[in-house]
Design a protein around this motif. Structure first.
Motif, PDB file in Angstrom:
ATOM      1  N   PHE A 192       0.832  -1.203   0.000  1.00 32.40           N
ATOM      2  CA  PHE A 192       0.000   0.000   0.000  1.00 32.40           C
ATOM      3  C   PHE A 192       0.872   1.261   0.000  1.00 32.40           C
ATOM      4  CE2 PHE A 192      -2.048   3.260   2.735  1.00 32.40           C
ATOM      5  CZ  PHE A 192      -3.119   3.575   1.924  1.00 32.40           C
TER       6      PHE A 192
ATOM      7  N   GLN B 128       3.839   1.609  -1.153  1.00 28.75           N
ATOM      8  CA  GLN B 128       4.437   1.787  -2.482  1.00 28.75           C
ATOM      9  C   GLN B 128       3.500   2.560  -3.405  1.00 28.75           C
ATOM     10  OE1 GLN B 128       7.230   0.787  -4.582  1.00 28.75           O
ATOM     11  NE2 GLN B 128       8.215   0.893  -2.585  1.00 28.75           N
ATOM     12  N   VAL B 129       2.238   2.155  -3.395  1.00 30.01           N
ATOM     13  CA  VAL B 129       1.270   2.841  -4.261  1.00 30.01           C
ATOM     14  C   VAL B 129       1.106   4.290  -3.806  1.00 30.01           C
ATOM     15  CG1 VAL B 129      -1.095   2.856  -5.126  1.00 30.01           C
ATOM     16  CG2 VAL B 129       0.073   0.688  -4.733  1.00 30.01           C
TER      17      VAL B 129
ATOM     18  N   LYS C 104       3.316   6.203  -2.414  1.00 33.24           N
ATOM     19  CA  LYS C 104       4.470   6.982  -2.882  1.00 33.24           C
ATOM     20  C   LYS C 104       4.307   7.311  -4.356  1.00 33.24           C
ATOM     21  CE  LYS C 104       7.545   4.992   0.492  1.00 33.24           C
ATOM     22  NZ  LYS C 104       8.409   3.842   0.714  1.00 33.24           N
ATOM     23  N   ALA C 105       3.847   6.332  -5.119  1.00 32.34           N
ATOM     24  CA  ALA C 105       3.629   6.569  -6.553  1.00 32.34           C
ATOM     25  C   ALA C 105       2.598   7.681  -6.749  1.00 32.34           C
ATOM     26  CB  ALA C 105       3.177   5.284  -7.234  1.00 32.34           C
TER      27      ALA C 105
ATOM     28  N   GLU D 157       4.060  11.029  -6.037  1.00 31.18           N
ATOM     29  CA  GLU D 157       5.020  11.456  -7.056  1.00 31.18           C
ATOM     30  C   GLU D 157       4.341  11.896  -8.343  1.00 31.18           C
ATOM     31  OE1 GLU D 157       8.871  10.148  -6.980  1.00 31.18           O
ATOM     32  OE2 GLU D 157       8.316  11.075  -5.087  1.00 31.18           O
ATOM     33  N   ASN D 158       3.299  11.188  -8.731  1.00 33.70           N
ATOM     34  CA  ASN D 158       2.651  11.491 -10.008  1.00 33.70           C
ATOM     35  C   ASN D 158       1.267  10.849 -10.022  1.00 33.70           C
ATOM     36  OD1 ASN D 158       1.844  11.790 -12.670  1.00 33.70           O
ATOM     37  ND2 ASN D 158       3.916  11.566 -13.450  1.00 33.70           N
TER      38      ASN D 158
END
Ligand SMILES: Nc1ncnc2c1ncn2[C@@H]1O[C@H](COP(=O)(O)OP(=O)(O)O)[C@@H](O)[C@H]1O
Ligand SMILES: [Mg+2]
Lengths: 265, 312
Positions: free
Chosen positions: B175, B177-178, B180-181, B184-185
């Motif tokens: 979770f 990781q998503v 952070k993604a 970021e964008n």
């Protein structure tokens, strides 16, 4: 009829405060083909991509994907149905490593993305597949690099690897070779050819050399409307097409694009 | 491995600290530290500036206070209930706010928190302006009395570690990781098939739960749940603590809370007590202008992307 076409738009219109960016476009993208969308800057190509991937809502018209009306579906849902796009302005996750960029796409189909109580180590089982994809775009040796440190061309290549990670049925590429050096352009063109085997590709591309090499069918857009459509020879022989390009590059006062230089005789 | 050594030495320090420092002070630091860590989860990892986090601290405190006083729940159950209440409120706030980006998100959270504040001001069971006083610390699992400050300290430390672990795990999970993604964008994350609003909602709810845990624990420490806990100033203070310590660093908010609580304690009795808000304001300005990355952020820069690179 719709069996032959992966994607069909009908009378697609997008208006921005009285300005019509996309004006009654009927697009039919044949299954398994590489379909190129070309046209001068500001013709509405990116806007069409935004409409297809639901980042914008059409003012009028419909979009059918595999015969199903997807005009009102949300962006994330579109991706899960198999339509995945890349962006004109390189879209990567800069603070993640190159490997993590691809892995976060692979993770989407694993059904563990809401698991906040599990360790991220469970994602390591995706590393092998992620490396394979990076290898395909020539980035395997950069796997552990922070993405922000990659060159522009490599970021674009990474974006393609990330898009491929979802194994999309329909892949939308917005100027995939823009800003790349000659070598990178050829490599990306070869890659697109290679990955087009099991899917359909709709791409916006300015480099006509790439278009001539890859595209089965070309739609030329001007001021939001379809100017003409056909195979490369047909389209490039059309005087209106050259006029459209020359006309705007003078208007914009922009430096000559690779386009004019690379139109084969 | 350096990071584990760091955590280990901090743990030893925390275990020994009450031999030197006043336990109530330490517990205050831990409670606010946990609150700030929770806040940092949404700001640092979700990129969402919540201006209403006091609502969750207050809800934790009042719920725990009510249940421990009127219903006679044991402390661990009262805290659990306070955490659950804050999580539920967070889930509701999140539903109404995460769809909006930037300043609108801040405004909606602020407005909702004000509603909650007025509810606690008017509700019959909260004691209005006086707050809810004399909340019993009770007996842990009905066995171990928490009246003694030192005993309570170790209990509070355990609660803090639990909350901190939840946050750490969330950041370092699939979770996380998503998230952070998305930070970021967001558009790209969406185009990869992630319903980004759902992820933000979950992050917000988790943050509210941990903020509630901090508030519940604080109510037992001070035996008090008051309007201060739910006041908008508290929402501002937690922003200050997090910025001062370092947004998006895992230990920064704790450091920021430590500094702020120390300053408050030093000043509140003395002559400078009247200037406390001005001094806080000055710290805020200096911190935003000169030390963008906060205490822990600056240390990390000095250490050359050292110990908590993974804590980004
Ligand atoms: N969000 C928007 N608001 C207003 N105008 C826009 C917006 N997006 C694009 N446009 C306008 O629509 C036209 C088409 O833009 P675009 O689709 O980006 O062109 P292309 O990709 O073909 O270069 C341009 O004139 C652009 O200024
Ligand atoms: Mg464009």
């Amino acid at each position: 009829m719709s069996a032959d076409y992966v994607l069909q738009t009908s009378n697609l219109v997008k208006e921005f405060k009285g300005f019509t960016a996309v004006d009654g476009v009927d697009l039919n993208v044949e299954r398994g083909s590489i379909h190129a969308l070309i046209g001068p800057n500001g013709a509405g190509k990116t806007t069409i991509f935004n409409l297809l991937t639901k980042f914008l809502i059409p003012t009028r018209g419909t979009i059918h994907y595999n015969g199903r009306d997807i005009t009102r579906v949300r962006p994330a849902a579109i991706a899960r149905l198999g339509v995945v796009r890349s962006f004109q302005i390189s879209a990567v996750f800069p603070q993640l490593s190159v490997l993590e960029n691809v892995r976060v796409a692979l993770q989407q189909k694993e059904g563990i993305s809401f698991c906040f109580w599990r360790s991220e180590r469970v994602l390591e089982r995706l590393d092998a597949r992620a490396l394979e994809l990076l290898d395909a775009v020539g980035l395997a040796e950069f796997a552990r690099v922070r993405t922000v440190d990659l060159s522009y061309g490599r970021k674009r290549a990474l974006e393609i690897a990330t898009t491929l990670a979802l194994d999309p049925e329909l892949m939308l590429l917005d100027e995939p070779t823009q800003g790349m050096g000659h070598e990178d352009v050829d490599r990306v063109a070869d890659l697109i050819k290679k990955v087009s085997r099991d899917r359909t590709i709709l791409m916006v591309e300015h480099n006509l050399h790439v278009v001539s090499k890859l595209a089965d069918r070309i739609t030329v857009l001007q001021r939001g409307a379809v100017l003409t459509e056909g195979g490369y020879d047909e389209v490039s022989a059309d005087p209106r097409v050259m006029e459209a390009y020359l006309g705007t590059s003078v208007d914009d006062g922009e430096p000559e694009t690779s386009l004019k230089l690379e139109v084969p005789a | 491995m350096r990071i584990n050594k760091l955590y280990l030495s901090l743990l030893v320090l925390a275990l020994l600290a009450p031999l030197v420092l006043y336990p109530v002070f330490l517990m205050k630091v831990l409670c606010y530290g946990l609150f700030a860590c929770a806040f940092n989860l949404v700001l640092g990892y979700g990129g969402l500036l919540s201006l209403g986090h006091a609502a969750f601290l207050g809800t934790g405190a009042y719920t725990t206070g009510y249940l421990a006083t009127r219903v006679g729940l044991t402390p661990e159950l009262a805290i659990l209930a306070g955490t659950a209440a804050a999580a539920a409120l967070g889930a509701l706030f999140g539903k109404l706010s995460v769809k909006r980006g930037g300043i609108y998100f801040g405004m909606i959270t602020l407005a909702l928190a004000q509603l909650v504040f007025f509810f606690y001001l008017q509700a019959p069971f909260t004691g209005g302006e006086d707050g809810m006083q004399g909340i019993p610390r009770g007996e842990l699992f009905g066995l171990l009395s928490l009246e003694d400050n030192l005993t309570l300290y170790y209990f509070v430390l355990a609660v803090f570690l639990l909350g901190f672990w939840v946050i750490h795990r969330t950041v370092h999970s699939p979770f996380g990781q998503v998230m952070k993604a998305i930070r970021e964008n967001e558009a790209r994350a969406m185009s990869l098939g992630y319903n980004t609003d759902d992820f933000k909602w979950l992050l917000f709810t988790l943050s509210a739960a941990v903020a509630g845990l901090a508030g519940s624990t604080k109510a037992l420490v001070f035996q008090l749940a008051s309007l201060n806990d739910a006041h908008w100033q508290m929402s501002g203070e937690v922003v200050l603590m997090t910025l001062l310590g370092g947004v998006g660093t895992i230990l920064g908010p704790l450091a920021g809370a430590g500094v702020i609580v120390t300053i408050q304690n030093q000043l509140s009795g003395g002559e400078l007590g009247n200037y406390i808000h001005m001094i806080m304001g000055a710290i805020f300005v200096i911190c935003v202008l000169a030390f963008r990355s906060g205490i822990v952020g600056e240390i990390q820069k000095l250490a050359g992307r050292g110990f908590s690179r993974q804590g980004r």
